[in-house]
Design an enzyme around this catalytic site. Sequence first.
Site, PDB file in Angstrom:
ATOM      1  CG  ASP A   1      -1.784   1.133   1.093  1.00  0.00           C
ATOM      2  OD1 ASP A   1      -1.911   2.011   1.043  1.00  0.00           O
ATOM      3  OD2 ASP A   1      -3.302   0.336   1.488  1.00  0.00           O
TER       4      ASP A   1
ATOM      5  CB  VAL B   1      -1.227   0.365  -8.156  1.00  0.00           C
ATOM      6  CG1 VAL B   1      -1.181  -0.805  -6.283  1.00  0.00           C
ATOM      7  CG2 VAL B   1      -2.814   0.840  -7.840  1.00  0.00           C
TER       8      VAL B   1
ATOM      9  CE1 TYR C   1     -14.289   3.189  -7.875  1.00  0.00           C
ATOM     10  CE2 TYR C   1     -16.670   2.143  -8.350  1.00  0.00           C
ATOM     11  CZ  TYR C   1     -14.859   2.344  -7.467  1.00  0.00           C
ATOM     12  OH  TYR C   1     -15.290   1.069  -7.055  1.00  0.00           O
TER      13      TYR C   1
ATOM     14  CE  LYS D   1     -12.611  -0.508  -8.991  1.00  0.00           C
ATOM     15  NZ  LYS D   1     -11.451  -1.629  -8.850  1.00  0.00           N
TER      16      LYS D   1
ATOM     17  CB  THR E   1     -14.481   0.351   1.931  1.00  0.00           C
ATOM     18  OG1 THR E   1     -13.450   1.002   1.098  1.00  0.00           O
ATOM     19  CG2 THR E   1     -15.409  -0.757   1.901  1.00  0.00           C
TER      20      THR E   1
END
Length: 504
Positions: free
Chosen positions: A41, A68, A155, A159, A190
């Site tokens: 992370d 990433v 978004y 995906k 989250t």
Amino acid sequence: MRRGLGRLSGKVAVVTGGASGIGAAMCRLFAREGAAVCVADVNGVAGREVLAEIREAGGDAIFLELNVADPESVAAAVDTVAGEYGRLDVFVNNAGIGSQSSGDAAGWWRLLRINALGVAWGMREAIRLMRDGGGGSIVNTGSHAGLRSARAGVYGSSKAAVHTLTRYAALAHAPDHVRVNAVLPGNIYTPIHDLRRHEAIVRLMEGDQGAFSSEPMTHGDDPREARENLIEAFREIHPLGELATAEDVAEAALYLASDAASIVTGNEFLVNGGIMAMMLRDRLATAAQSAVVAALPPPDRRAVTAIVSANQATAAALVSRLEKAGHPAAVSPDPTCTDKSAVRTWLESVGPLAGIVFAARPDPGGDLFSQGPAEWADELAADFRVPWVLANAAVDVLPAGGAVTFVADAAGLTGAACSPAFGAANAALIYATDDLSDTMRQHGVRLNTVIAEATSSPAVVAGLGAPSSKEDLAEVVVTVMRESALTGLQVSLQTSHPFDRPML
């Protein structure tokens, strides 16, 4: 730490975005199931908390500081795993960012670089090590937001690109004994909703290396009442009446990562309480209500159709078909321009417009190992950013009843017979049909997508028994543009040509 069933015993697993939320749940579960876990992370404070928790419970774990969006950071992290353990069995591409600031160009690109390119870099480096070790399992965290009906903006497009990349890699690297699957969470609370975390990621992407140096940022910054209201709103729209938890998603990822799924690859595992089935049902039930443009007059036949395509063969076929029908056409001299002001200036210069057609360019070729940041940026700009800009310009320059038509490649649905960047860009474009058409409908402008087969080398033979030709493609585009009541369509030109290896 409560011991599991040993389903990952002896395996080495990397989880990106492992510092919080779904990623942290995966790290804990994988460790309980016997894996040596690499918590990866950008958030070092929270990541080391997860690391300490696993070690205190007797698990084997290390922390990897990994961004990433930076392919060199991903490569360095995997090299560290190779040096520490000498192998890699499981790699979970879980890191991601929400769409809080994707409205401007910088936010649009930031989201794609993290959510889509981050998966490409992770798969590339994982496969490089896995194939030397005889194989492995990759799990990508997609989203139900990336499936049609979700309408989740850029978004969702990111995906959708992840889902197609999953199919691509599953096919391309099956000979390497690398399985590639995706787990698709639904509505779940989250830290992706944490505005502080989002702003820290933005600062990090802009060069602030200390963006995550102070606090974990793992619990959300919303007031408790607002957070509970959002969770309750999510719960009420789910058929099961319950939301998935991070632990539920982790269990799905565990199955895909384990030897129990040894024959499973190219799969998309939904964990969303049945909401996608409900959304598909409601889409059909309310379809009639969406046809608000039916009463709009078609544009003047003398108006110009603007063609924007770096695929010269397709552009030529479109011009020929339009002129045959008596419709003037203008071809953009700069089909890869992403500057909205310049695009709008050109559109206004060609005269009164009837419509705009964008056609994806031919696949430049390549694979996970040959397509680097420059190739990915070029492909996403040419086949996703350009039509996105065109659609946003269209509401200013097209009259009511005007039409925008995208021509995408079926590689965006299948991930087959294409380069990964080409497949991902076309997946994002196809997905965007729903969002963009919904926005443009409010301005009386229609948008449809024609999904062609093999746009890179269209066949010269038309009709069933062969892939559709560029002439077939042009015919369908003109037909769709003429129908003033149609918007939001995805029309596939995939034909029933014979399969040379029939299933026995």
